[in-house]
Enzyme design. Structure first.
Site, mmCIF file in Angstrom:
data_model
loop_
_atom_site.group_PDB
_atom_site.id
_atom_site.type_symbol
_atom_site.label_atom_id
_atom_site.label_comp_id
_atom_site.label_asym_id
_atom_site.label_seq_id
_atom_site.Cartn_x
_atom_site.Cartn_y
_atom_site.Cartn_z
ATOM 1 N N GLU A 120 0.842 -1.094 0.070
ATOM 2 C CA GLU A 120 -0.150 0.073 -0.051
ATOM 3 C C GLU A 120 0.833 1.097 -0.133
ATOM 4 O OE1 GLU A 120 -3.340 2.081 3.188
ATOM 5 O OE2 GLU A 120 -2.920 -0.323 3.215
ATOM 6 N N GLU B 132 -3.159 11.134 2.322
ATOM 7 C CA GLU B 132 -4.321 11.151 3.262
ATOM 8 C C GLU B 132 -4.310 12.528 3.904
ATOM 9 O OE1 GLU B 132 -6.271 7.231 4.931
ATOM 10 O OE2 GLU B 132 -4.430 7.563 5.760
#
Length: 335
Positions: free
Chosen positions: A120, A124
């Site tokens: 990943e 964010e």
């Protein structure tokens, strides 16, 4: 996307901030034989101001709207998250998104690349913080250490358009804002490669409520506090996205074994019915120079077009023996 952290009080004797993985996969190729992943195998630019794209599918429970600001990830008073996911995978590549994050305490906007074995790479944004964005990465859902995130500065991400880029090869990951490099992670620096994301990925764009009442105390704390859904809607906007798959000689990707190493990934080419895998130590992909650009591409909703360059190559990183042949092309994002 990682959506939980333990509270600071609970970790006073260990670390000041601990991230706990909360991801899932339909079939993890580290544990079983899984279907092949369809390869993108090219460069695409999606202009969401023109509406829905066949390159993406909406996650369960997601209803999207589109307007002059592109894709609208609207969280209403019911708090339902909104996520769209690419249908195809890239095996190393460059992704640039023209994005305006959602405001609101506890509201989390996200741009995530994720593989079937839970590698990943993240951006964010916290809706209550107008000065920074968070970068993070995980290898094989490994959460044995919790010091991987950084928080580079960015001006008014909820009110100002910025271009956020992830440039990913087998040698490094480079995060950039408006063409300015804000972080570089090298393969060897990720637990000697064990935590380095290196398997075919899809791109996920989403908006969710980290400050929801049913989230853990740690998640709410990390998100900036409890969300007041009576103040909804909270909207993340994505005007456009350019996705470049650095692997262009295949139609699908499959795992040759259960190691999760990029050298085990098989590139299937349906036109010739032959399989080709990268050799261990070969530098896969072509990314930007680590020298930060001084050119800013940020704008507001009334801005004209702005170009996001893609490099035609770079020299090998330490520990890599070969360079990938001729990958690189220019792509533009239009604001």
């Amino acid at each position: 996307m990682r959506s939980q952290i333990l509270s600071l009080a609970a970790t006073a004797l260990t670390l000041s901030q601990i991230v706990v993985g909360q991801t899932s996969t339909d079939c993890n190729p580290l544990n079983s034989t899984c279907p092949s992943d369809t390869a993108l195998g090219k460069t695409i630019t999606v202009d969401f101001t023109e509406g829905e794209s066949s390159e993406f599918s909406a996650d369960t429970g997601t209803t999207m709207t589109y307007g002059t600001n592109g894709a609208e990830f609207i969280i209403s008073s019911d708090g339902t998250a909104k996520t769209i996911i690419t249908n195809n995978y890239i095996f190393f590549g460059k992704v640039s998104v023209a994005l305006r994050a959602a405001n609101g305490t506890g509201i989390i906007s996200s741009f995530v690349m994720e593989s079937d074995d839970l590698d990943e790479i993240d951006w964010e944004w916290l809706g209550g913080n107008s000065t920074m964005v968070e970068t993070n990465y995980f290898g094989k859902d490994n959460t044995t250490s919790y010091d991987r995130s950084t928080s580079p500065a960015v001006s008014e991400p909820q009110d100002t358009w910025h271009i956020y880029t992830i440039d990913w090869t087998s040698a490094s990951i480079i995060w950039s804002i408006d063409s300015v490099v804000v972080r570089t992670l090298y393969y060897a620096d990720a637990l000697d490669g064990a935590n380095f994301p290196q398997t075919p990925m899809r791109i996920k764009l989403g908006n969710w409520v980290g400050g929801a009442a049913d989230e853990s105390e740690g998640t709410i704390e990390w998100a900036g506090g409890s969300s007041d859904l009576t103040q909804a809607p909270f909207t993340m906007y994505v005007k456009n996205i350019t996705i470049q798959d650095y692997t262009t000689n295949g139609t699908s990707y499959s795992y040759g074994d259960m190691t999760g190493s990029y050298s085990s990934i098989i590139i299937n080419n349906n036109s010739t019915s032959t399989n080709t895998s990268y050799s261990a130590g070969e530098t896969v992909g072509s990314n930007s120079s680590s020298t930060a650009s001084s050119t800013s591409s940020s704008s507001n909703s009334s801005s004209s077009s702005s170009s996001v360059p893609v490099s035609s190559g770079r020299s090998n990183q330490p520990g890599c023996l070969f360079a990938l042949l001729g990958l690189g092309c220019a792509a533009s994002l239009f604001l």
